[in-house]
Design an enzyme around this catalytic site. Structure first.
Site, PDB file in Angstrom:
ATOM      1  N   GLU A 303       0.828  -1.206   0.000  1.00 40.82           N
ATOM      2  CA  GLU A 303       0.000   0.000   0.000  1.00 40.82           C
ATOM      3  C   GLU A 303       0.859   1.251   0.000  1.00 40.82           C
ATOM      4  O   GLU A 303       0.650   2.172  -0.794  1.00 40.82           O
ATOM      5  CB  GLU A 303      -0.919  -0.002   1.219  1.00 40.82           C
ATOM      6  CG  GLU A 303      -1.841   1.213   1.297  1.00 40.82           C
ATOM      7  CD  GLU A 303      -2.824   1.247   0.142  1.00 40.82           C
ATOM      8  OE1 GLU A 303      -2.709   2.162  -0.694  1.00 40.82           O
ATOM      9  OE2 GLU A 303      -3.691   0.363   0.071  1.00 40.82           O
ATOM     10  N   ASP A 307       1.076   4.008  -3.105  1.00 42.62           N
ATOM     11  CA  ASP A 307       0.663   5.401  -2.913  1.00 42.62           C
ATOM     12  C   ASP A 307       1.791   6.371  -3.217  1.00 42.62           C
ATOM     13  O   ASP A 307       1.608   7.369  -3.924  1.00 42.62           O
ATOM     14  CB  ASP A 307       0.185   5.607  -1.472  1.00 42.62           C
ATOM     15  CG  ASP A 307      -1.085   4.846  -1.151  1.00 42.62           C
ATOM     16  OD1 ASP A 307      -1.667   4.252  -2.070  1.00 42.62           O
ATOM     17  OD2 ASP A 307      -1.495   4.848   0.027  1.00 42.62           O
ATOM     18  N   SER A 523      -7.332   2.236  -3.705  1.00 45.41           N
ATOM     19  CA  SER A 523      -6.123   2.757  -3.077  1.00 45.41           C
ATOM     20  C   SER A 523      -5.113   3.191  -4.134  1.00 45.41           C
ATOM     21  O   SER A 523      -4.172   3.914  -3.827  1.00 45.41           O
ATOM     22  CB  SER A 523      -5.488   1.721  -2.161  1.00 45.41           C
ATOM     23  OG  SER A 523      -5.145   0.565  -2.877  1.00 45.41           O
TER      24      SER A 523
END
Length: 604
Positions: A303, A307, A523
């Site tokens: 994650e 990002d 995400s």
């Protein structure tokens, strides 16, 4: 100083002061403050150790929040004379500060348990008090009993209660106390990673066939239907060739939670492959509440890497910041003093609201099912996001990957049921994406774009927050077009619509633990949209204008024509096909995906 009165009851003895009454052992009786049904899937497991520490957060009322909200909408409305006139930290703190009598009443209550001012921390506006106490004392103060609760599906355990009480005189001086009734499972919004052994870089050159993108007229490499790269996003969203210039003023931030670490070696590998002009550049790391920065390659987080690589890669050379916030639920029943089991975005909010300078654009790819977050807490957290918006910060949140619920085909494990004791079937929106003061980002795929289908773009309508005025026109149009009776009783048609916008959300090529991987989820969509917003801020700053700040009033009015409408797809969940994409706004992809070429003119 006003001594507390036992509203509706007569104290047995007339006391000279509240402090003296406490010394004499007299306290006003407790009255129920909040009670919830435990969410589906949670069961009592055991009793926590008496000395188990709880990081307790006490929220004092914000009597002037309505004034702050008025300021927020005025400075965020492109047609208002005050547009862009964002408030300072000090101005915002002044507008959310509690009355002194509330501060005094809470201080005296804490003093009655020998808790001194040196034992707790106040927020800058004094609207939050945070302290660490053993569960035995918290139970006495709140007239409740805590248990270790275990989640049947995940095995997670947390220390919570289903109700708590406060002295009757304190109800007007305390909005809420947590952790008490919150059973959320704060999690990243990503679908399953595709663990491919194929490490060959995607071929993107002048010799590769291209696809005509009818939304922008800009050709897109055919490889983008298999793999999403920085170049794909620049082509898809009409940002090819744009170079930011306002590097001393512009900033973009990523929030990291749950021990997700953004790896610098992976970032350099990513840059070498997809953004060579960014090689040897990095980002600022900020630790919140002891958040770590583990750079061991094997500890890199999917994650966090996703990002950072795409938000910072898309917005390069704008300065980037990565926040690592400590605190990882769940509680380990065999440990007396675990890490903080509060929702970690509360700690991040405390931190950034205490600092005068915050990144102008911030992306968060985490959330909870709205109904697992007590409404009182959701509203206060949402109010904190409003404070950042009033200060000129644009906040992006992933809308979720479970469609209108959990997208679980097995009725036995679905979470699409109410927590009010009825266990009625209900669509489940996500929080904080449902907060009207943030920008919620859904997911798309392919060229031309459709709603993502490998997982399903989170969307629907909030059960906590009413529809904000800026959505009235487009949401009413969508609802009127729905066949009468569609999903009646499964959603709140008067609620805040989710999402606001969308961006690509599948088959993103990241570098993770030294090798390339393919990953998807909203995400990926949120940091992608945040990267575009950072570029738009550069456009405004280069023309001597303030940053965009809270985006939604602009997006739904002056900038609405700057989006590529997505009309194909749906967001299955809760045993249904969910909502359909359609012309205009829909609760799958919102207003659509950004066309930077158009938006950079519309934001001026």
């Amino acid at each position: 100083m006003r001594g507390p009165s036992c509203r509706g009851l007569l104290c047995l003895v007339a006391l000279a002061s509240f402090t003296e009454s406490l010394a004499a052992g007299q306290r006003c009786p407790h009255k129920l403050k909040e009670s919830v049904n435990p969410p589906r899937g949670w069961a009592k497991h055991s009793i926590p150790p008496a000395e188990h520490n709880i990081v307790l957060r006490i929220a004092l009322p914000q009597p002037n929040f309505g004034v702050l909200e008025k300021h927020l909408y005025e400075v965020s409305d492109p047609y208002h004379p005050r547009y862009g006139a964002h408030l300072s930290k000090e101005e915002v703190d002044g507008l959310v500060a509690p009355h002194q009598e509330s501060i005094d009443a809470v201080d005296e209550w804490l003093m009655s348990y020998d808790i001194k001012e040196t034992d707790f921390v106040r927020s800058p506006a004094k609207d939050w008090v945070t302290l660490t106490l053993p569960v035995r004392l918290v139970e006495e103060m709140l007239n409740t009993t805590y248990h270790v609760w275990k989640h049947e599906g995940s095995g997670d355990s947390i220390v919570r209660t289903t109700s708590y009480s406060l002295p009757e005189n304190l109800h007007e001086h305390i909005d809420l106390v947590q952790p008490t009734t919150m059973f959320g499972q704060f999690k990243e919004m990503k679908s399953t990673i595709v663990w491919s052994d194929d490490t060959e870089a995607p071929s993107q050159s002048k010799n590769v066939a291209s696809i005509h993108n009818p939304a922008t007229g800009v050709p897109v490499d055919a490889s983008c239907n298999k793999t999403i790269t920085i170049k794909c996003l620049q082509q898809l969203y009409n940002a090819v060739g744009f170079t930011p210039t306002q590097l001393s003023k512009n900033t973009i931030g990523i929030t990291g939670y749950l021990e997700e670490f953004a790896n610098l070696q992976d970032l350099q590998s990513f840059y070498a492959e997809q953004r060579p002009d960014a090689l040897n550049s990095s980002f600022e790391f900020i630790s919140v509440k002891g958040g770590l920065n583990n750079q061991t390659l094997s500890e890199a987080g999917a994650e966090a890497n996703l990002d950072v690589q795409f938000a910072f890669g898309l917005s390069h050379p704008i300065a980037g910041t990565f926040y690592s916030t400590a605190g990882r639920p769940p509680f380990k029943p065999d440990v007396g003093t675990p890490t903080n089991t509060n929702e970690p975005y509360a700690d991040w909010l405390d931190f950034v609201l205490s600092h005068p300078n915050t990144p102008l654009t911030v992306s968060t790819s985490y959330g909870d099912h709205e109904q697992t977050v007590p409404e009182s807490y959701a509203r206060r957290t949402c109010a904190s996001f409003a404070q950042l918006g009033a200060r000129g910060v644009s906040l992006m949140f992933s809308s979720g990957d479970g469609g209108v619920g959990d997208n679980d085909a097995n009725p036995a494990t679905q979470t699409c049921f109410t927590n009010d004791g009825r266990n009625a079937t209900r669509f489940i929106p996500l929080f904080p994406a449902s907060c009207p003061f943030v920008t919620s980002v859904g997911g798309t795929q392919n060229v031309p774009e459709i709603a993502v289908s490998r997982f399903f773009s989170g969307g629907g309508f909030s059960d906590y927050f009413p529809r904000p005025w800026y959505q009235d026109k487009v949401v009413e149009k969508y609802l009127k077009a729905l066949p009468k009776g569609t999903y009646e009783g499964l959603f709140n048609p008067a609620g805040r619509g989710i999402p606001d916008v969308a961006a690509q959300g599948d088959r993103f090529r990241i570098w993770l633990r030294g090798v390339p991987r393919s990953i998807g989820g909203t995400s990926a969509s949120a940091p992608t949209f945040a990267g575009i917003v950072a570029l738009l801020n550069d456009v405004r700053l280069s023309h001597g204008q303030p940053p965009l700040g809270f985006l939604n009033p602009l997006l739904y009015s002056k900038a609405v024509s700057g989006f590529n409408d997505i009309t194909i797809g749906h967001n299955s969940g809760c045993g249904t096909t969910g909502f359909n994409c359609t012309e205009g706004w829909d609760p799958v992809t919102g207003l659509g995906t950004p066309n930077f070429g158009k938006l950079k003119k519309l934001v001026l």
